[in-house]
Design a protein around this motif. Structure first.
Motif, PDB file in Angstrom:
ATOM      1  N   ASP A   1      -5.381  -0.926  15.268  1.00  0.00           N
ATOM      2  CA  ASP A   1      -4.489  -0.005  15.967  1.00  0.00           C
ATOM      3  C   ASP A   1      -3.258  -0.691  16.551  1.00  0.00           C
ATOM      4  N   ARG A   2      -3.189  -2.015  16.426  1.00  0.00           N
ATOM      5  CA  ARG A   2      -1.993  -2.754  16.842  1.00  0.00           C
ATOM      6  C   ARG A   2      -1.191  -3.236  15.624  1.00  0.00           C
ATOM      7  N   LEU A   3      -1.569  -2.755  14.455  1.00  0.00           N
ATOM      8  CA  LEU A   3      -0.919  -3.147  13.205  1.00  0.00           C
ATOM      9  C   LEU A   3      -0.212  -1.946  12.590  1.00  0.00           C
ATOM     10  N   LEU A   4       0.977  -2.170  12.062  1.00  0.00           N
ATOM     11  CA  LEU A   4       1.729  -1.113  11.382  1.00  0.00           C
ATOM     12  C   LEU A   4       2.066  -1.590   9.979  1.00  0.00           C
ATOM     13  N   PHE A   5       1.670  -0.795   8.982  1.00  0.00           N
ATOM     14  CA  PHE A   5       1.948  -1.117   7.588  1.00  0.00           C
ATOM     15  C   PHE A   5       3.058  -0.219   7.080  1.00  0.00           C
ATOM     16  N   LEU A   6       4.072  -0.814   6.464  1.00  0.00           N
ATOM     17  CA  LEU A   6       5.192  -0.087   5.878  1.00  0.00           C
ATOM     18  C   LEU A   6       5.134  -0.229   4.364  1.00  0.00           C
ATOM     19  N   SER A   7       5.067   0.892   3.655  1.00  0.00           N
ATOM     20  CA  SER A   7       4.967   0.863   2.199  1.00  0.00           C
ATOM     21  C   SER A   7       5.535   2.150   1.621  1.00  0.00           C
ATOM     22  N   ASP A   8       5.960   2.064   0.363  1.00  0.00           N
ATOM     23  CA  ASP A   8       6.441   3.255  -0.345  1.00  0.00           C
ATOM     24  C   ASP A   8       5.354   3.884  -1.209  1.00  0.00           C
ATOM     25  N   VAL A   9       4.130   3.377  -1.118  1.00  0.00           N
ATOM     26  CA  VAL A   9       3.037   3.868  -1.963  1.00  0.00           C
ATOM     27  C   VAL A   9       1.994   4.583  -1.099  1.00  0.00           C
ATOM     28  N   PRO A  10       1.866   5.912  -1.233  1.00  0.00           N
ATOM     29  CA  PRO A  10       0.919   6.652  -0.395  1.00  0.00           C
ATOM     30  C   PRO A  10      -0.516   6.140  -0.461  1.00  0.00           C
ATOM     31  N   ALA A  11      -0.984   5.732  -1.644  1.00  0.00           N
ATOM     32  CA  ALA A  11      -2.366   5.261  -1.774  1.00  0.00           C
ATOM     33  C   ALA A  11      -2.607   3.994  -0.962  1.00  0.00           C
ATOM     34  N   GLU A  12      -1.588   3.144  -0.846  1.00  0.00           N
ATOM     35  CA  GLU A  12      -1.719   1.938  -0.025  1.00  0.00           C
ATOM     36  C   GLU A  12      -1.784   2.308   1.454  1.00  0.00           C
ATOM     37  N   LEU A  13      -0.968   3.276   1.845  1.00  0.00           N
ATOM     38  CA  LEU A  13      -0.988   3.734   3.231  1.00  0.00           C
ATOM     39  C   LEU A  13      -2.332   4.386   3.565  1.00  0.00           C
ATOM     40  N   ASP A  14      -2.884   5.114   2.613  1.00  0.00           N
ATOM     41  CA  ASP A  14      -4.196   5.728   2.822  1.00  0.00           C
ATOM     42  C   ASP A  14      -5.253   4.658   3.103  1.00  0.00           C
ATOM     43  N   ALA A  15      -5.224   3.581   2.313  1.00  0.00           N
ATOM     44  CA  ALA A  15      -6.201   2.505   2.485  1.00  0.00           C
ATOM     45  C   ALA A  15      -6.037   1.831   3.841  1.00  0.00           C
ATOM     46  N   ALA A  16      -4.789   1.582   4.246  1.00  0.00           N
ATOM     47  CA  ALA A  16      -4.537   0.963   5.548  1.00  0.00           C
ATOM     48  C   ALA A  16      -4.999   1.875   6.676  1.00  0.00           C
ATOM     49  N   SER A  17      -4.742   3.171   6.534  1.00  0.00           N
ATOM     50  CA  SER A  17      -5.168   4.129   7.551  1.00  0.00           C
ATOM     51  C   SER A  17      -6.686   4.178   7.673  1.00  0.00           C
ATOM     52  N   GLN A  18      -7.380   4.095   6.543  1.00  0.00           N
ATOM     53  CA  GLN A  18      -8.846   4.075   6.548  1.00  0.00           C
ATOM     54  C   GLN A  18      -9.382   2.863   7.295  1.00  0.00           C
ATOM     55  N   ALA A  19      -8.586   1.790   7.319  1.00  0.00           N
ATOM     56  CA  ALA A  19      -8.978   0.574   8.033  1.00  0.00           C
ATOM     57  C   ALA A  19      -8.551   0.617   9.500  1.00  0.00           C
ATOM     58  N   GLY A  20      -7.986   1.742   9.936  1.00  0.00           N
ATOM     59  CA  GLY A  20      -7.633   1.907  11.336  1.00  0.00           C
ATOM     60  C   GLY A  20      -6.231   1.475  11.700  1.00  0.00           C
TER      61      GLY A  20
END
Length: 240
Positions: A186-205
């Motif tokens: 919850d202290r990490l922010l991932f920036l990407s243009d690929v929704p599937a990558e963002l989904d995976a990061a979100s699943q990891a919190g």
């Protein structure tokens, strides 16, 4: 679009292609540079363990015999490039060739104009920066070091790829990166243009923001519930 300032993260982790830099600068600039140099690189570095491993992995993954020639191996590598296959041995060899090209001054990395000032601002404001790209760490480092905006590698503390972190579309990779950074998701922010990558990061919190660059392949992608920006200028943070 983000409609309010997000809580300031401890770390921002950046994708490269389509996020900090145009897809064409990678697929046209870097790929076209590496493609004709693969055979020569393999043949002139026969004792390099990384080259040996990459060649052996290519033969194994393609079902080639151990005696397969350099030309046969390179044909597989070219096919992977044509299909944009994120194959580890290809990324390894490309990374070596690109690193040499950057060191020799043949290559210069190109960034969207909003990226360098944003990275400098975030860094000076106490946000730590890392990269997670499918390209090898060996290719990521010179990309940021030899840029059209100067040396940006001095701003980046950590680099992750599909070898030291894992696939970009699997949550376990983001758990692994969080552990390496010593930081809760919850202290990490991932920036990407690929929704599937963002989904995976979100699943990891993790916190996530989609980057919807005009003219890029993901401009009209469905980012679902992920907030999106068209420029890093739109990202503002409030103190936690």
């Amino acid at each position: 679009m983000t409609d309010m300032a997000e809580t300031k993260p401890a770390w921002i982790v950046l994708d490269i292609e389509g996020t900090t830099s145009s897809t064409s600068s990678v697929h046209v600039g870097l790929y076209d540079y590496a493609r004709p140099r693969l055979a020569v690189w393999i043949d002139t570095h026969p004792d390099d363990p990384e080259v040996q491993d990459a060649v052996a992995q290519t033969r194994a993954e393609a079902g080639l015999p151990e005696s397969a020639s350099t030309d046969e191996v390179v044909q597989v590598l070219h096919d992977w490039m044509d299909g944009d296959v994120k194959a580890t041995p290809l990324k390894s060899l490309q990374g070596q060739i690109w690193a040499a090209g950057f060191a020799e001054g043949d290559l210069i990395a190109h960034f969207f104009p909003d990226v360098p000032p944003a990275l400098r601002s975030w860094h000076s404001g106490g946000v730590r920066l890392a990269v997670f790209s499918s390209g090898s760490v060996k290719s990521q480092q010179p990309w940021f070091r030899h840029s059209d905006a100067g040396d940006l590698a001095i701003l980046i503390e950590q680099y992750f790829d599909t070898v030291n972190a894992g696939p970009k579309r699997e949550a376990v990779s983001y758990h692994r990166i969080a552990g390496a950074l010593g930081c809760a998701g919850d202290r990490l922010l991932f920036l990407s243009d690929v929704p599937a990558e963002l989904d995976a990061a979100s699943q990891a919190g993790w916190g996530t923001t989609g980057v919807r660059r005009p003219g890029e392949p993901s401009q009209n992608a469905d980012f679902g519930a992920h907030p999106t920006v068209a420029s890093f200028d739109e990202l503002t943070f409030k103190e936690s």
